[in-house]
Design a protein around this motif. Structure first.
Motif, mmCIF file in Angstrom:
data_model
loop_
_atom_site.group_PDB
_atom_site.id
_atom_site.type_symbol
_atom_site.label_atom_id
_atom_site.label_comp_id
_atom_site.label_asym_id
_atom_site.label_seq_id
_atom_site.Cartn_x
_atom_site.Cartn_y
_atom_site.Cartn_z
ATOM 1 N N ASN A 1 -25.856 32.483 -23.952
ATOM 2 C CA ASN A 1 -25.680 32.111 -25.361
ATOM 3 C C ASN A 1 -25.108 33.267 -26.173
ATOM 4 O O ASN A 1 -24.276 33.064 -27.066
ATOM 5 C CB ASN A 1 -27.013 31.670 -25.960
ATOM 6 N N VAL A 2 -25.552 34.484 -25.866
ATOM 7 C CA VAL A 2 -25.024 35.663 -26.574
ATOM 8 C C VAL A 2 -23.542 35.850 -26.254
ATOM 9 O O VAL A 2 -22.729 36.136 -27.141
ATOM 10 C CB VAL A 2 -25.827 36.918 -26.189
ATOM 11 N N ARG A 3 -23.182 35.664 -24.995
ATOM 12 C CA ARG A 3 -21.772 35.796 -24.608
ATOM 13 C C ARG A 3 -20.916 34.751 -25.311
ATOM 14 O O ARG A 3 -19.823 35.063 -25.819
ATOM 15 C CB ARG A 3 -21.645 35.646 -23.099
ATOM 16 N N ALA A 4 -21.396 33.498 -25.341
ATOM 17 C CA ALA A 4 -20.629 32.430 -25.980
ATOM 18 C C ALA A 4 -20.453 32.697 -27.469
ATOM 19 O O ALA A 4 -19.362 32.479 -28.035
ATOM 20 C CB ALA A 4 -21.319 31.086 -25.757
ATOM 21 N N ALA A 5 -21.501 33.191 -28.133
ATOM 22 C CA ALA A 5 -21.410 33.494 -29.568
ATOM 23 C C ALA A 5 -20.443 34.634 -29.825
ATOM 24 O O ALA A 5 -19.661 34.605 -30.789
ATOM 25 C CB ALA A 5 -22.798 33.834 -30.110
ATOM 26 N N ALA A 6 -20.468 35.653 -28.965
ATOM 27 C CA ALA A 6 -19.555 36.782 -29.135
ATOM 28 C C ALA A 6 -18.104 36.345 -28.946
ATOM 29 O O ALA A 6 -17.203 36.782 -29.680
ATOM 30 C CB ALA A 6 -19.908 37.891 -28.150
ATOM 31 N N LEU A 7 -17.857 35.475 -27.972
ATOM 32 C CA LEU A 7 -16.489 34.994 -27.754
ATOM 33 C C LEU A 7 -16.011 34.142 -28.920
ATOM 34 O O LEU A 7 -14.848 34.237 -29.345
ATOM 35 C CB LEU A 7 -16.441 34.203 -26.452
ATOM 36 N N ALA A 8 -16.901 33.302 -29.457
ATOM 37 C CA ALA A 8 -16.536 32.485 -30.616
ATOM 38 C C ALA A 8 -16.210 33.364 -31.821
ATOM 39 O O ALA A 8 -15.251 33.092 -32.567
ATOM 40 C CB ALA A 8 -17.668 31.513 -30.955
ATOM 41 N N VAL B 1 -17.504 40.379 -24.430
ATOM 42 C CA VAL B 1 -16.355 39.527 -24.705
ATOM 43 C C VAL B 1 -15.543 39.281 -23.429
ATOM 44 O O VAL B 1 -15.078 38.173 -23.170
ATOM 45 C CB VAL B 1 -15.476 40.160 -25.800
ATOM 46 N N GLY B 2 -15.378 40.328 -22.629
ATOM 47 C CA GLY B 2 -14.605 40.180 -21.400
ATOM 48 C C GLY B 2 -15.227 39.207 -20.423
ATOM 49 O O GLY B 2 -14.542 38.344 -19.854
ATOM 50 N N THR B 3 -16.551 39.317 -20.205
ATOM 51 C CA THR B 3 -17.235 38.413 -19.277
ATOM 52 C C THR B 3 -17.217 36.982 -19.782
ATOM 53 O O THR B 3 -17.007 36.033 -19.005
ATOM 54 C CB THR B 3 -18.688 38.877 -19.075
ATOM 55 N N ALA B 4 -17.410 36.803 -21.092
ATOM 56 C CA ALA B 4 -17.418 35.449 -21.664
ATOM 57 C C ALA B 4 -16.047 34.794 -21.542
ATOM 58 O O ALA B 4 -15.940 33.604 -21.216
ATOM 59 C CB ALA B 4 -17.856 35.502 -23.121
ATOM 60 N N SER B 5 -14.985 35.541 -21.789
ATOM 61 C CA SER B 5 -13.634 34.968 -21.695
ATOM 62 C C SER B 5 -13.269 34.640 -20.257
ATOM 63 O O SER B 5 -12.613 33.634 -19.983
ATOM 64 C CB SER B 5 -12.615 35.937 -22.291
ATOM 65 N N LYS B 6 -13.691 35.494 -19.317
ATOM 66 C CA LYS B 6 -13.432 35.225 -17.902
ATOM 67 C C LYS B 6 -14.116 33.943 -17.453
ATOM 68 O O LYS B 6 -13.541 33.136 -16.711
ATOM 69 C CB LYS B 6 -13.921 36.409 -17.070
ATOM 70 N N ALA B 7 -15.357 33.736 -17.900
ATOM 71 C CA ALA B 7 -16.095 32.532 -17.523
ATOM 72 C C ALA B 7 -15.531 31.293 -18.210
ATOM 73 O O ALA B 7 -15.607 30.184 -17.664
ATOM 74 C CB ALA B 7 -17.574 32.695 -17.879
ATOM 75 N N ALA B 8 -14.942 31.461 -19.404
ATOM 76 C CA ALA B 8 -14.466 30.301 -20.166
ATOM 77 C C ALA B 8 -13.183 29.717 -19.589
ATOM 78 O O ALA B 8 -13.081 28.506 -19.368
ATOM 79 C CB ALA B 8 -14.265 30.690 -21.628
#
Length: 407
Positions: free
Chosen positions: A203-210, A255-262
């Motif tokens: 959830n923290v990763r998703a919020a940071a990417l948003a 941000v990097g991990t969240a974008s890679k997963a998205a």
């Protein structure tokens, strides 16, 4: 098959962990090479048996969790432990443990002693990939599909070398050697932090990417993060995001991990640092919110770090010897007249006359010899204090042990 392992000092906390009542059931297994009647005493005995070994982590905690598709859970565990002990040379080492049932899954924990009778220590090099090889063999034997692994090629190569080419061919036929290496969503440390704080890292990763996509500059990113309950601060290795539970996350990695997963495309760390360049940030954990400088690149020395401005002994910082610094140097020594630092200790030693240096070396050698003799006495006293027939025998109470070699 799932397995996990951790090496450590042992102790009562480990025994209590194996007896945790949060499991549906806990069954203490029969130990090997240990005489204590309960699990706490057995772990203590494992630690006591390791006193002659040259290691600070004499206990190896391993768990084995067969797949639910295996009907013969007990048989699968017996096979796994047999192969595991052969792989690591643990067939004669003492152990204790427990079988847990949790959420309808039956799995087994064991704690092995790693110090052998001769004082040598069991080699655990590459233990993760070696345990995975054991799991692949059991999966093949019980008719399961192989679990994807980033080490599949190395495991197949070793299986051929071990005389098990049929298992290697099974891996290849299942397409395991050509698939993209799987990446775990959380590291073991991240999983423990998530369990402790109750805040899901996903959830923290998703919020940071948003927040990243909703902003175009550093100030906008800070505002968007704040709107999602996240705070942007300066950290030791660069800007960090602090979540509601106080956990800190390096913003470039988040941000990097969240974008890679998205979408499979990772936002480079350089792009994140470029957006935050020149943005004044407060230090993480700073209660008054005072600005301590712009976002720092990785490796930048932060105020309060050893050797940096404001560090112990630094200008305006705290002296190592007393609060307020003043005339105290970073090593606790007094400063000379005019605020000059004392000479480096090695320089002072080099300026000693030759006869003084020789006498000092002789005294230090004598101290080292006395320290070794004292340690041997401590080991002998600890062995003698066991009082269960193991003081002059091996871990099974058989045979005369040779006296330990001097340090």
């Amino acid at each position: 098959m799932i397995s996990g392992a951790m090496r450590g000092k042992g102790g009562d906390a480990l025994a209590r962990h194996l007896l945790k009542p949060e499991n549906d059931s806990v069954e203490v297994i029969a130990p090997r090479g240990l005489g204590s009647p309960d699990l706490v005493g057995q772990v203590r005995e494992l630690v006591a048996l390791s006193l002659g070994g040259r290691t600070d982590s004499p206990c190896y905690h391993v768990h084995c969790d067969p797949d639910l598709a295996i009907e013969d859970n007990d048989g699968a565990r017996r096979r796994w432990w047999h192969l595991f002990e052969q792989e690591f040379g643990l067939t004669s080492q003492p152990y204790c443990g427990a079988v847990h049932v949790k959420h309808a899954r039956r799995h087994e924990h064991r704690v092995y002693g790693l110090v052998r009778r001769d004082g040598g220590v069991v080699d655990l090099a590459w233990d993760y990939i070696r345990r995975e090889k054991v799991s692949r063999i059991v999966e093949h034997q019980f008719g399961l599909p192989p679990v994807p692994s980033k080490h599949a090629r190395a495991i197949a190569h070793q299986l051929v070398a071990d005389g098990r080419p049929e298992v290697a061919r099974w891996l290849e036929a299942a397409g395991m050697l050509g698939i993209e290496r799987p990446v775990a969503p959380l590291s073991p440390q991240e999983r423990l932090v998530q369990e402790r704080t109750g805040i899901k890292l996903g959830n923290v990763r998703a919020a940071a990417l948003a927040a990243w996509h909703a902003s175009t500059d550093g100030e906008g990113l800070r505002v968007e993060l704040a709107a999602r309950g996240l705070r942007l601060h300066a950290g030791r290795a660069g800007p960090v995001v602090v979540d509601a539970g106080g956990g800190t996350h390096l913003v470039t990695r988040l941000v990097g991990t969240a974008s890679k997963a998205a979408d499979g495309n990772r936002i480079p760390a350089a792009a994140v640092r470029a957006r935050l360049a020149g943005l004044p940030l407060t230090q993480a954990g700073d209660g008054n919110g005072s600005v301590v400088g712009a976002a720092r690149p990785a490796g930048h020395v932060v105020g309060g770090d050893p050797g940096g401005a404001g560090s112990a002994g630094g200008a305006g910082g705290l002296g190592a010897g007393r609060l307020g610094g003043g005339a105290e140097g970073p090593d606790g020594g007094r400063r000379g007249a005019g605020g000059r630092d004392p000479d480096a200790p090695l320089s002072r030693l080099r300026r000693l006359p030759a006869w003084r240096r020789g006498r000092l070396a002789a005294r230090l050698s004598g101290l080292a010899l006395r320290d070794s003799a004292s340690r041997m006495k401590d080991i002998d006293r600890a062995r003698a204090s066991l009082g269960n027939g193991l003081a002059r025998t091996d871990m099974h109470g058989v045979g005369q042990l040779a006296p330990p070699a001097p340090f």
